[in-house]
Design a protein around this motif. Structure first.
Motif, mmCIF file in Angstrom:
data_model
loop_
_atom_site.group_PDB
_atom_site.id
_atom_site.type_symbol
_atom_site.label_atom_id
_atom_site.label_comp_id
_atom_site.label_asym_id
_atom_site.label_seq_id
_atom_site.Cartn_x
_atom_site.Cartn_y
_atom_site.Cartn_z
ATOM 1 N N SER A 140 31.727 33.084 -33.289
ATOM 2 C CA SER A 140 32.573 33.584 -32.210
ATOM 3 C C SER A 140 32.494 32.744 -30.945
ATOM 4 O O SER A 140 33.379 32.817 -30.107
ATOM 5 C CB SER A 140 32.211 35.035 -31.888
ATOM 6 N N ILE A 141 31.460 31.936 -30.783
ATOM 7 C CA ILE A 141 31.328 31.153 -29.540
ATOM 8 C C ILE A 141 31.913 29.753 -29.650
ATOM 9 O O ILE A 141 32.007 29.054 -28.653
ATOM 10 C CB ILE A 141 29.857 31.071 -29.081
ATOM 11 N N ARG A 142 32.317 29.356 -30.828
ATOM 12 C CA ARG A 142 32.784 27.984 -31.025
ATOM 13 C C ARG A 142 33.949 27.601 -30.125
ATOM 14 O O ARG A 142 34.057 26.460 -29.707
ATOM 15 C CB ARG A 142 33.144 27.744 -32.481
ATOM 16 N N ASN A 143 34.831 28.534 -29.838
ATOM 17 C CA ASN A 143 36.012 28.220 -29.037
ATOM 18 C C ASN A 143 35.867 28.614 -27.579
ATOM 19 O O ASN A 143 36.827 28.567 -26.822
ATOM 20 C CB ASN A 143 37.251 28.889 -29.644
ATOM 21 N N MET A 144 34.671 29.012 -27.170
ATOM 22 C CA MET A 144 34.435 29.393 -25.776
ATOM 23 C C MET A 144 34.280 28.155 -24.899
ATOM 24 O O MET A 144 33.820 27.113 -25.359
ATOM 25 C CB MET A 144 33.158 30.227 -25.652
ATOM 26 N N SER A 145 34.603 28.315 -23.634
ATOM 27 C CA SER A 145 34.343 27.257 -22.655
ATOM 28 C C SER A 145 32.836 27.178 -22.419
ATOM 29 O O SER A 145 32.086 28.097 -22.794
ATOM 30 C CB SER A 145 35.051 27.557 -21.339
ATOM 31 N N GLU A 146 32.411 26.122 -21.773
ATOM 32 C CA GLU A 146 30.979 25.959 -21.461
ATOM 33 C C GLU A 146 30.459 27.136 -20.644
ATOM 34 O O GLU A 146 29.401 27.690 -20.928
ATOM 35 C CB GLU A 146 30.763 24.639 -20.699
ATOM 36 N N GLU A 147 31.213 27.544 -19.637
ATOM 37 C CA GLU A 147 30.755 28.655 -18.800
ATOM 38 C C GLU A 147 30.734 29.968 -19.583
ATOM 39 O O GLU A 147 29.802 30.764 -19.429
ATOM 40 C CB GLU A 147 31.611 28.807 -17.546
ATOM 41 N N GLU A 148 31.709 30.199 -20.435
ATOM 42 C CA GLU A 148 31.707 31.413 -21.258
ATOM 43 C C GLU A 148 30.489 31.445 -22.173
ATOM 44 O O GLU A 148 29.858 32.493 -22.350
ATOM 45 C CB GLU A 148 32.982 31.495 -22.088
ATOM 46 N N ASN A 201 12.867 33.661 -29.091
ATOM 47 C CA ASN A 201 14.307 33.871 -29.205
ATOM 48 C C ASN A 201 15.057 33.283 -28.018
ATOM 49 O O ASN A 201 16.228 32.923 -28.151
ATOM 50 C CB ASN A 201 14.649 35.342 -29.405
ATOM 51 N N ALA A 202 14.418 33.158 -26.888
ATOM 52 C CA ALA A 202 15.061 32.500 -25.740
ATOM 53 C C ALA A 202 15.361 31.036 -26.077
ATOM 54 O O ALA A 202 16.452 30.536 -25.777
ATOM 55 C CB ALA A 202 14.172 32.595 -24.502
ATOM 56 N N THR A 203 14.418 30.359 -26.720
ATOM 57 C CA THR A 203 14.672 28.963 -27.101
ATOM 58 C C THR A 203 15.765 28.886 -28.154
ATOM 59 O O THR A 203 16.606 27.980 -28.109
ATOM 60 C CB THR A 203 13.402 28.259 -27.621
ATOM 61 N N ALA A 204 15.771 29.830 -29.074
ATOM 62 C CA ALA A 204 16.810 29.841 -30.107
ATOM 63 C C ALA A 204 18.181 30.105 -29.480
ATOM 64 O O ALA A 204 19.181 29.520 -29.910
ATOM 65 C CB ALA A 204 16.490 30.894 -31.165
ATOM 66 N N ALA A 205 18.235 30.963 -28.470
ATOM 67 C CA ALA A 205 19.506 31.237 -27.794
ATOM 68 C C ALA A 205 20.040 29.984 -27.103
ATOM 69 O O ALA A 205 21.228 29.669 -27.208
ATOM 70 C CB ALA A 205 19.335 32.367 -26.777
ATOM 71 N N ILE A 206 19.168 29.272 -26.425
ATOM 72 C CA ILE A 206 19.601 28.021 -25.787
ATOM 73 C C ILE A 206 20.146 27.067 -26.834
ATOM 74 O O ILE A 206 21.218 26.480 -26.664
ATOM 75 C CB ILE A 206 18.439 27.380 -24.996
ATOM 76 N N ASN A 207 19.431 26.934 -27.922
ATOM 77 C CA ASN A 207 19.851 26.039 -28.999
ATOM 78 C C ASN A 207 21.194 26.458 -29.608
ATOM 79 O O ASN A 207 22.005 25.617 -29.976
ATOM 80 C CB ASN A 207 18.774 25.976 -30.075
ATOM 81 N N ALA A 208 21.435 27.758 -29.673
ATOM 82 C CA ALA A 208 22.677 28.264 -30.258
ATOM 83 C C ALA A 208 23.866 28.175 -29.304
ATOM 84 O O ALA A 208 24.982 27.885 -29.727
ATOM 85 C CB ALA A 208 22.487 29.719 -30.693
ATOM 86 N N PHE A 209 23.626 28.421 -28.024
ATOM 87 C CA PHE A 209 24.727 28.541 -27.071
ATOM 88 C C PHE A 209 25.041 27.266 -26.295
ATOM 89 O O PHE A 209 26.143 27.142 -25.755
ATOM 90 C CB PHE A 209 24.459 29.681 -26.088
ATOM 91 N N ILE A 210 24.104 26.354 -26.197
ATOM 92 C CA ILE A 210 24.374 25.093 -25.505
ATOM 93 C C ILE A 210 24.505 24.016 -26.574
ATOM 94 O O ILE A 210 23.520 23.690 -27.249
ATOM 95 C CB ILE A 210 23.269 24.737 -24.486
#
Length: 165
Positions: free
Chosen positions: A6-14, A39-48
């Motif tokens: 679901s995040i693939r098409n989001m903007s960087e800020e989104e 999980n914080a490190t995993a979130a960074i890896n997933a979202f950035i």
């Protein structure tokens, strides 16, 4: 189960907003500090996207010691004042480095890294460690990343008992 389709098409800020919402949910639903920072490190890896390393170093005496991370094996210990992470601790300032090859004393844990963002973790005027994020791209990180990741650290500071880590 986590699904990042679901995040693939989001903007960087989104993506950054969603990352911080994810972290808030994680912190509100789990009380184990190690699970939360892992999980914080995993979130960074997933979202950035376009990063090759994200993790924590914790201050132990006069050096930083590797904590939870995502990426290739890393340096176990970094002296205060050495490299980007050690400089962040020595100065207490965020290090936004567009080209690590131009940073005096850069420590190359991963030869693919070309830019780096390091945010000191300071709670109750005490330095705990740093959040370190690397990218194989030069100029990868912007003030937008800084702004959202400072909030990210603030959320961790509200919930994490760093002394137990």
């Amino acid at each position: 189960m986590f699904d990042n389709k679901s995040i693939r098409n989001m903007s960087e800020e989104e993506r950054l907003k969603f990352m911080n919402m994810f972290l808030k949910g994680q912190l509100d639903s789990e009380n184990d500090d190690l699970a939360n920072i892992s999980n914080a490190t995993a979130a960074i890896n997933a979202f950035i996207d376009r990063i090759n390393w994200a993790g924590f170093y914790f201050l132990r005496g006069d050096e930083l010691v590797l904590g939870p991370f995502q990426g290739l094996p890393a340096c176990n210990r970094i002296a205060i004042g050495s490299g980007v992470c050690g400089t962040a601790v020595a100065t207490g300032e965020i290090q936004l480095v567009p080209n690590v090859h131009e940073f005096p004393g850069h420590i190359a844990c991963d030869s693919a890294s070309n830019s780096e963002l390091v945010i000191p973790i300071i709670k109750d005027e005490k330095t705990i460690g740093v959040l370190d994020i690397d990218s194989p791209e030069k100029n990868r990180f912007t003030q937008l990343h800084v702004d959202y990741l400072v909030k990210f650290i603030e959320m961790l500071n509200e919930k994490i008992n760093w002394e137990k880590i």
